[in-house]
Write a protein that holds these residues in place. Structure first.
Motif, PDB file in Angstrom:
ATOM      1  N   ILE A  55     -26.215 -75.846 -57.943  1.00 40.48           N
ATOM      2  CA  ILE A  55     -25.172 -76.518 -58.722  1.00 40.48           C
ATOM      3  C   ILE A  55     -25.543 -76.519 -60.203  1.00 40.48           C
ATOM      4  CG2 ILE A  55     -24.098 -78.772 -59.163  1.00 40.48           C
ATOM      5  CD1 ILE A  55     -24.357 -79.244 -56.082  1.00 40.48           C
ATOM      6  N   ASP A  58     -24.943 -72.985 -61.386  1.00 44.08           N
ATOM      7  CA  ASP A  58     -23.555 -72.537 -61.258  1.00 44.08           C
ATOM      8  C   ASP A  58     -22.664 -73.740 -60.936  1.00 44.08           C
ATOM      9  OD1 ASP A  58     -21.213 -71.117 -60.913  1.00 44.08           O
ATOM     10  OD2 ASP A  58     -21.796 -70.251 -58.989  1.00 44.08           O
ATOM     11  N   PRO A  59     -22.366 -74.588 -61.948  1.00 46.09           N
ATOM     12  CA  PRO A  59     -21.587 -75.806 -61.706  1.00 46.09           C
ATOM     13  C   PRO A  59     -20.209 -75.549 -61.092  1.00 46.09           C
ATOM     14  CG  PRO A  59     -22.428 -75.755 -63.953  1.00 46.09           C
ATOM     15  CD  PRO A  59     -22.757 -74.442 -63.328  1.00 46.09           C
ATOM     16  N   LYS A  60     -19.660 -74.360 -61.313  1.00 44.66           N
ATOM     17  CA  LYS A  60     -18.335 -74.057 -60.766  1.00 44.66           C
ATOM     18  C   LYS A  60     -18.371 -73.875 -59.251  1.00 44.66           C
ATOM     19  CE  LYS A  60     -16.497 -72.205 -65.000  1.00 44.66           C
ATOM     20  NZ  LYS A  60     -15.857 -71.115 -65.698  1.00 44.66           N
ATOM     21  N   SER A  61     -19.575 -73.730 -58.686  1.00 43.52           N
ATOM     22  CA  SER A  61     -19.692 -73.590 -57.235  1.00 43.52           C
ATOM     23  C   SER A  61     -19.460 -74.926 -56.525  1.00 43.52           C
ATOM     24  CB  SER A  61     -21.056 -73.035 -56.850  1.00 43.52           C
ATOM     25  OG  SER A  61     -22.075 -73.969 -57.127  1.00 43.52           O
ATOM     26  N   LYS A  63     -17.445 -77.933 -55.240  1.00 40.98           N
ATOM     27  CA  LYS A  63     -16.036 -78.114 -54.888  1.00 40.98           C
ATOM     28  C   LYS A  63     -15.732 -79.591 -54.684  1.00 40.98           C
ATOM     29  CE  LYS A  63     -15.537 -73.645 -52.746  1.00 40.98           C
ATOM     30  NZ  LYS A  63     -15.017 -72.894 -51.642  1.00 40.98           N
ATOM     31  N   GLU A  67     -10.984 -80.533 -51.251  1.00 43.02           N
ATOM     32  CA  GLU A  67     -10.924 -79.071 -51.162  1.00 43.02           C
ATOM     33  C   GLU A  67     -11.879 -78.564 -50.073  1.00 43.02           C
ATOM     34  OE1 GLU A  67     -11.959 -75.206 -53.955  1.00 43.02           O
ATOM     35  OE2 GLU A  67     -11.619 -77.150 -54.920  1.00 43.02           O
TER      36      GLU A  67
END
Length: 74
Positions: A55, A58-61, A63, A67
């Motif tokens: 995380i 890659d913070p966009k991973s 969810k 979701e």
């Protein structure tokens, strides 16, 4: 449920007081809550560390909970 926030001498929140009757009701809904204060095994700690590192890199991973639930239902 009437919760009470426990604060330290500096006014920082340090805990929550839950009335006993409410605690019994919570335990009936979530019986596994009793094991929440047990020490994690090393493999569980390692897995958490790996996920936190992912995380961080890659913070966009990460969810949103809803979701993730929808994805798991598929």
């Amino acid at each position: 449920m009437k919760l009470q926030i426990v604060k330290d001498s500096k006014g920082k929140d340090t805990g929550v007081f839950i009335p006993f009757e409410d605690w019994i009701a919570i335990k009936q809904i979530y019986p596994e809550i009793e094991i929440a204060d047990q020490e994690l095994s090393q493999w569980e700690k390692d897995l958490i560390d790996q996920r936190l590192e992912k995380i961080k890199n890659d913070p966009k991973s990460l969810k949103a909970g809803q979701e993730l639930i929808e994805e798991l239902k598929k």
